[in-house]
Design an enzyme around this catalytic site. Sequence first.
Site, PDB file in Angstrom:
ATOM      1  N   PRO A   1       1.024  -0.963   0.079  1.00 49.72           N
ATOM      2  CA  PRO A   1       0.172   0.139   0.163  1.00 49.72           C
ATOM      3  C   PRO A   1       0.888   1.375  -0.354  1.00 49.72           C
ATOM      4  O   PRO A   1       2.154   1.093   0.958  1.00 49.72           O
ATOM      5  CB  PRO A   1      -0.673   0.180   1.030  1.00 49.72           C
ATOM      6  CG  PRO A   1      -0.409  -0.766   1.987  1.00 49.72           C
ATOM      7  CD  PRO A   1       0.855  -1.853   1.503  1.00 49.72           C
ATOM      8  N   MET A   2       0.924   2.396  -0.989  1.00 53.47           N
ATOM      9  CA  MET A   2       1.666   3.310  -0.968  1.00 53.47           C
ATOM     10  C   MET A   2      -0.315   4.517  -0.927  1.00 53.47           C
ATOM     11  O   MET A   2      -0.367   5.013  -2.234  1.00 53.47           O
ATOM     12  CB  MET A   2       2.422   3.248  -2.356  1.00 53.47           C
ATOM     13  CG  MET A   2       3.545   2.680  -1.988  1.00 53.47           C
ATOM     14  SD  MET A   2       5.552   2.802  -2.886  1.00 53.47           S
ATOM     15  CE  MET A   2       4.527   1.402  -4.172  1.00 53.47           C
ATOM     16  N   ALA A   3       0.501   5.542   0.196  1.00 51.68           N
ATOM     17  CA  ALA A   3      -0.820   7.005  -0.511  1.00 51.68           C
ATOM     18  C   ALA A   3      -0.118   7.713  -1.119  1.00 51.68           C
ATOM     19  O   ALA A   3       1.062   7.610  -1.679  1.00 51.68           O
ATOM     20  CB  ALA A   3      -0.057   7.570   1.256  1.00 51.68           C
TER      21      ALA A   3
ATOM     22  N   CYS B   1       2.495   3.752   9.371  1.00 52.38           N
ATOM     23  CA  CYS B   1       2.418   4.291   9.133  1.00 52.38           C
ATOM     24  C   CYS B   1       3.171   5.312  10.605  1.00 52.38           C
ATOM     25  O   CYS B   1       2.476   6.010  11.671  1.00 52.38           O
ATOM     26  CB  CYS B   1       0.903   5.395   9.381  1.00 52.38           C
ATOM     27  SG  CYS B   1       1.323   6.852   8.677  1.00 52.38           S
TER      28      CYS B   1
ATOM     29  N   ASP C   1      13.014  -3.151   1.454  1.00 48.27           N
ATOM     30  CA  ASP C   1      13.974  -2.537   0.628  1.00 48.27           C
ATOM     31  C   ASP C   1      14.953  -3.771  -0.185  1.00 48.27           C
ATOM     32  O   ASP C   1      16.205  -3.733  -0.792  1.00 48.27           O
ATOM     33  CB  ASP C   1      15.020  -2.666   2.027  1.00 48.27           C
ATOM     34  CG  ASP C   1      15.762  -1.227   2.801  1.00 48.27           C
ATOM     35  OD1 ASP C   1      14.451  -0.527   2.128  1.00 48.27           O
ATOM     36  OD2 ASP C   1      16.765  -1.745   3.669  1.00 48.27           O
TER      37      ASP C   1
ATOM     38  N   LYS D   1      -0.601  -4.618   9.232  1.00 50.43           N
ATOM     39  CA  LYS D   1       1.065  -4.123   8.286  1.00 50.43           C
ATOM     40  C   LYS D   1       1.357  -3.552   8.776  1.00 50.43           C
ATOM     41  O   LYS D   1       0.811  -2.562   9.806  1.00 50.43           O
ATOM     42  CB  LYS D   1       0.616  -3.662   6.681  1.00 50.43           C
ATOM     43  CG  LYS D   1       2.605  -3.293   6.662  1.00 50.43           C
ATOM     44  CD  LYS D   1       2.070  -2.465   5.057  1.00 50.43           C
ATOM     45  CE  LYS D   1       3.340  -2.306   4.849  1.00 50.43           C
ATOM     46  NZ  LYS D   1       3.855  -0.890   4.640  1.00 50.43           N
TER      47      LYS D   1
ATOM     48  N   ARG E   1       8.941   0.830  -2.820  1.00 50.53           N
ATOM     49  CA  ARG E   1       9.118   1.619  -3.998  1.00 50.53           C
ATOM     50  C   ARG E   1       9.754   1.785  -4.654  1.00 50.53           C
ATOM     51  O   ARG E   1       9.730   1.611  -6.372  1.00 50.53           O
ATOM     52  CB  ARG E   1      10.329   2.230  -3.014  1.00 50.53           C
ATOM     53  CG  ARG E   1       9.917   3.565  -1.873  1.00 50.53           C
ATOM     54  CD  ARG E   1      10.919   4.109  -1.112  1.00 50.53           C
ATOM     55  NE  ARG E   1      11.199   2.528  -0.270  1.00 50.53           N
ATOM     56  CZ  ARG E   1      12.502   2.592   0.778  1.00 50.53           C
ATOM     57  NH1 ARG E   1      12.927   3.282   0.611  1.00 50.53           N
ATOM     58  NH2 ARG E   1      12.376   1.100   1.067  1.00 50.53           N
TER      59      ARG E   1
ATOM     60  N   GLN F   1      -7.147  -1.378   3.212  1.00 52.21           N
ATOM     61  CA  GLN F   1      -6.528  -1.429   4.506  1.00 52.21           C
ATOM     62  C   GLN F   1      -6.780   0.045   5.193  1.00 52.21           C
ATOM     63  O   GLN F   1      -7.518   1.093   4.323  1.00 52.21           O
ATOM     64  CB  GLN F   1      -4.435  -0.686   3.695  1.00 52.21           C
ATOM     65  CG  GLN F   1      -4.058  -0.155   5.577  1.00 52.21           C
ATOM     66  CD  GLN F   1      -2.283  -0.347   5.160  1.00 52.21           C
ATOM     67  OE1 GLN F   1      -1.783   0.902   4.677  1.00 52.21           O
ATOM     68  NE2 GLN F   1      -1.689  -1.062   5.713  1.00 52.21           N
TER      69      GLN F   1
HETATM   70  C1  LIG Z   1       4.764   6.718  -1.509  1.00 50.22           C
HETATM   71  C2  LIG Z   1       4.561   5.959  -0.238  1.00 50.22           C
HETATM   72  C3  LIG Z   1       3.466   5.439   0.143  1.00 50.22           C
HETATM   73  C4  LIG Z   1       3.431   4.896   1.414  1.00 50.22           C
HETATM   74  N1  LIG Z   1       2.168   4.804   2.093  1.00 50.22           N
HETATM   75  C5  LIG Z   1       1.543   3.490   2.758  1.00 50.22           C
HETATM   76  C6  LIG Z   1       0.330   3.542   3.361  1.00 50.22           C
HETATM   77  O1  LIG Z   1      -0.427   4.150   2.989  1.00 50.22           O
HETATM   78  N2  LIG Z   1       0.024   2.726   3.880  1.00 50.22           N
HETATM   79  C7  LIG Z   1       0.807   1.500   4.231  1.00 50.22           C
HETATM   80  O2  LIG Z   1       1.600   0.552   5.615  1.00 50.22           O
HETATM   81  N3  LIG Z   1       2.609   1.887   4.391  1.00 50.22           N
HETATM   82  C8  LIG Z   1       2.904   2.940   3.112  1.00 50.22           C
HETATM   83  N4  LIG Z   1       3.842   2.697   3.040  1.00 50.22           N
HETATM   84  C9  LIG Z   1       5.233   2.296   3.307  1.00 50.22           C
HETATM   85  C10 LIG Z   1       5.499   0.949   1.713  1.00 50.22           C
HETATM   86  O3  LIG Z   1       4.183   0.693   1.739  1.00 50.22           O
HETATM   87  C11 LIG Z   1       6.560   0.109   2.172  1.00 50.22           C
HETATM   88  O4  LIG Z   1       6.071  -0.775   3.641  1.00 50.22           O
HETATM   89  C12 LIG Z   1       7.068   0.754   2.065  1.00 50.22           C
HETATM   90  O5  LIG Z   1       7.607   1.378   1.314  1.00 50.22           O
HETATM   91  C13 LIG Z   1       9.388  -0.519   2.757  1.00 50.22           C
HETATM   92  O6  LIG Z   1       9.010  -1.283   1.617  1.00 50.22           O
HETATM   93  P1  LIG Z   1      10.076  -1.231   0.355  1.00 50.22           P
HETATM   94  O7  LIG Z   1      11.126  -0.641   0.434  1.00 50.22           O
HETATM   95  O8  LIG Z   1       9.598  -2.024  -0.411  1.00 50.22           O
HETATM   96  O9  LIG Z   1       9.536   0.218  -0.325  1.00 50.22           O
HETATM   97  C14 LIG Z   1       4.153   4.064   2.014  1.00 50.22           C
HETATM   98  C15 LIG Z   1       5.583   4.180   1.032  1.00 50.22           C
HETATM   99  C16 LIG Z   1       5.771   5.181   0.267  1.00 50.22           C
HETATM  100  C17 LIG Z   1       6.896   5.715  -0.098  1.00 50.22           C
END
Ligand SMILES: Cc1cc2nc3c(=O)[nH]c(=O)nc-3n(C[C@H](O)[C@H](O)[C@H](O)COP(=O)(O)O)c2cc1C
Length: 338
Positions: A21-23, A106, A209, A146, A232, A75
């Site tokens: 999930p990514m806002a 968050c 990561d 999460k 990401r 979520q």
């Molecule tokens: C732009 C952005 C928005 C995010 N929004 C949420 C969200 O709404 N809910 C959530 O549980 N995590 C959110 N995250 C965290 C990601 O879901 C993830 O846990 C975190 O980026 C680590 O994973 P990665 O290294 O693969 O990016 C967000 C991350 C980014 C970069």
Amino acid sequence: MGNNRLQIGDIKIEPPVFLAPMAGVTDYSFRILCKEQGAGVVYSEFVSAHGIIRENRKTLNMIRFESSERPIGIQIFGDSPKVMAEAAHYVVEKFTPDILDINFGCPVPKVTRKGAGSAALRNLDLMEAIAAAVVAAIPGTPVTVKMRAGWDSNSIVVPEAGVRLEKAGVKAITLHPRTTRQTYRKRADWSLIKLLKEAVSIPVIGNGDIVHPQDALRMFVETGCDAVMIGRAALGNPWFFRDVIALLQGKPLPPPPSLEGKISTCQHHLELLIESHGEKTGVNLMRKHFGWYLKGFPGAAAIRKKLVTATNPDIIREELNFLKHVPQHEPPPVSRPA
Ligand SMILES: Cc1cc2nc3c(=O)[nH]c(=O)nc-3n(C[C@H](O)[C@H](O)[C@H](O)COP(=O)(O)O)c2cc1C
């Protein structure tokens, strides 16, 4: 590698590669693109439980999804068991997602100050009460969580929180093994994913990561997790799912997408955003995606500048069409000839 028969509640999941999930990113448009590249489960952005029960139009719009996106998790975040339970019930009644996910990760102060998101990591009784209330409110839908690893390095709650969440009826846990205070600094500590996996019998989804497709395989091997979640690395690169899945199947990495392929995806993404948000907001939302998609080729910076300053979708469409037909061995010109 991974668990080929991963199941969350009654939902069968294949492949075990999830979109995080990514806002501001994982709305319907981006989820569709990741699904097309093979993502096994996609999640909505986090949605406010208070906004849901107030039936805020913008909030409810964030929950909209298409059946082709299934299995999908919605979520939600909030500070009170009662409000979270009501919101979960509302979402399930109105939208019937496959999974309802609770955000306990968050780190944003605007959210944690109100006691929501990762604030629950400082109060495991509240965390457990929220999880139990949501589970009781939607008996036919699996509830997942999460979370981060703890509020700070002196208060790591893994694995205790996992054991309590499993007891409360949660059907899977995603762990992003950083603390709230850490935000995105230093590396995610994958050893905590292993610790959680050893402590619970529900599926554990590892996150944090995974930068190269090979990292996903390494996470499976090093932690024993049941699935991996990609955040990401998918920005401007929904093909990341295709790549991880190829490696999981023991196949070589597919060739990277051509510039033409990237531009076709930009076009598709733009049209999906306009369809779901209207022209003005759709174009606004697309700006950051152009920045992620269009890099690493000669003239990219100038093209991005042109696309992100345009407000008229027809100009963007023309520009993308033109760019698509520039032979790839030539650096694309900054503007079309008059
Ligand atoms: C732009 C952005 C928005 C995010 N929004 C949420 C969200 O709404 N809910 C959530 O549980 N995590 C959110 N995250 C965290 C990601 O879901 C993830 O846990 C975190 O980026 C680590 O994973 P990665 O290294 O693969 O990016 C967000 C991350 C980014 C970069």
